[in-house]
Design an enzyme around this catalytic site. Structure first.
Site, mmCIF file in Angstrom:
data_model
loop_
_atom_site.group_PDB
_atom_site.id
_atom_site.type_symbol
_atom_site.label_atom_id
_atom_site.label_comp_id
_atom_site.label_asym_id
_atom_site.label_seq_id
_atom_site.Cartn_x
_atom_site.Cartn_y
_atom_site.Cartn_z
ATOM 1 N N LYS A 175 0.696 -1.092 -0.224
ATOM 2 C CA LYS A 175 -0.270 -0.566 0.097
ATOM 3 C C LYS A 175 1.006 1.416 0.194
ATOM 4 O O LYS A 175 1.712 1.312 1.105
ATOM 5 C CB LYS A 175 -1.137 -0.472 1.054
ATOM 6 C CG LYS A 175 -1.630 1.254 1.111
ATOM 7 C CD LYS A 175 -2.497 1.692 2.279
ATOM 8 C CE LYS A 175 -3.022 2.505 2.957
ATOM 9 N NZ LYS A 175 -4.311 3.103 3.331
ATOM 10 N N GLY A 202 -7.830 9.208 10.235
ATOM 11 C CA GLY A 202 -7.811 9.673 11.730
ATOM 12 C C GLY A 202 -8.708 10.373 12.512
ATOM 13 O O GLY A 202 -8.756 11.281 13.569
ATOM 14 N N ALA A 243 -9.119 5.934 5.209
ATOM 15 C CA ALA A 243 -9.039 6.702 5.849
ATOM 16 C C ALA A 243 -10.244 7.646 5.838
ATOM 17 O O ALA A 243 -11.242 7.700 4.965
ATOM 18 C CB ALA A 243 -7.974 7.395 5.014
ATOM 19 N N GLY A 244 -11.246 7.828 6.978
ATOM 20 C CA GLY A 244 -11.778 9.032 7.383
ATOM 21 C C GLY A 244 -12.913 8.523 8.278
ATOM 22 O O GLY A 244 -14.180 8.365 8.758
ATOM 23 N N ASN A 287 -9.336 1.712 10.673
ATOM 24 C CA ASN A 287 -7.805 1.740 11.515
ATOM 25 C C ASN A 287 -8.345 2.465 12.242
ATOM 26 O O ASN A 287 -8.591 1.472 13.719
ATOM 27 C CB ASN A 287 -6.903 2.601 11.086
ATOM 28 C CG ASN A 287 -5.441 1.845 12.153
ATOM 29 O OD1 ASN A 287 -3.764 1.810 11.748
ATOM 30 N ND2 ASN A 287 -5.505 1.028 12.798
#
Length: 256
Positions: A99, A160, A186-187, A208
């Site tokens: 990635k 994040g 993401a987000g 994550n």
């Protein structure tokens, strides 16, 4: 109903990809990964110990023979560092499916697309299979696919942030124009965000922070598993037509 999810010729059972950062311990990481049902975990090569046997390693808790490791370039702000990181990953573990993320600045953590495209071109020529983190710009997403990206990974919102999908239209356009898997990255902040991504037609979701920073990461990992599954089934089922006015659930013809 056949609905295969394939990345780099590897058929996966889960459309959820989970990160391994921000957890309190490797043990908690392992428990969350198990609860999520994922087949792939991202590993920040520059931050997570995966080779130094003198210290606890991620591999002690998550077996790379059972879970696919996806090395990433988290923390890289230029093409040079990103390329060096992934070449190191290949030397350490033989990983070619990777990635790529090349960030623009430390405040927004938005991708530097110019550096990202340049890095993708180099990595593809070197035989890497590159899953690319990018903005939700359809033009740039298409350019990344054209230079050989194996998967397009547009952000839902800044890394994040937990803000959820900010631009559904662009994400949908990217999916409709792409011939490679599109994975929202993401987000995502809560299970409903993951469901929305899947209902837009995306092939998967990478999460994550939303799991690792939850008050109960294990429970949230399980919630994300079912959210992704529900969203995919909803997409495949085909939603009802939207109407401007009410429409009775029961027929009104020939009523008594």
């Amino acid at each position: 109903m056949k609905d295969d999810f394939v990345i780099d010729k590897k058929k996966l059972t889960s459309r959820l990809i989970v990160g391994t950062g921000k957890y309190k311990s490797f043990q908690q990481t392992a428990e969350a990964i198990k609860a999520s049902g994922t087949d792939i975990v991202t590993v920040a090569v520059r931050r997570v110990n995966i080779t130094d046997k003198k210290e606890p390693t991620l591999m002690d808790y998550i077996d790379p023979k059972k879970i696919t490791y996806l090395p990433n370039t988290a923390g890289c702000f230029n093409s040079r560092d990103a390329l060096r990181t992934l070449r190191l990953a290949r030397e350490m573990g033989g990983w070619k499916l990777v990635k790529l993320e090349v960030l623009g600045n430390k405040k927004t953590l938005y991708p530097n697309i110019i550096e990202t495209i340049k890095s993708t071109e180099v990595l593809v020529k070197e035989g890497f299979k590159v899953m690319v983190y990018c903005t939700d710009d359809p033009i740039m997403a298409k350019k990344l696919e054209d230079v050989g990206a194996s998967s397009i990974m547009p952000l839902a919102a800044p890394i994040g942030s937990g803000l959820g999908i900010q631009n559904k239209i662009n994400i949908k356009i990217i999916k409709e124009q792409s011939k490679v898997p599109v994975i929202v990255d993401a987000g995502v902040g809560e299970a409903s965000d993951a469901t929305i991504a899947m209902e837009l037609g995306c092939d998967g979701v990478l999460i994550n922070s939303a799991i690792a920073e939850a008050k109960n990461p294990i429970l949230m990992a399980e919630a994300m598993k079912f959210a992704v599954m529900a969203g995919r089934k909803s997409y495949l089922a085909g939603r009802m037509k939207k109407r401007e006015f009410g429409n009775p659930s029961s027929p009104i013809k020939n009523i008594i």
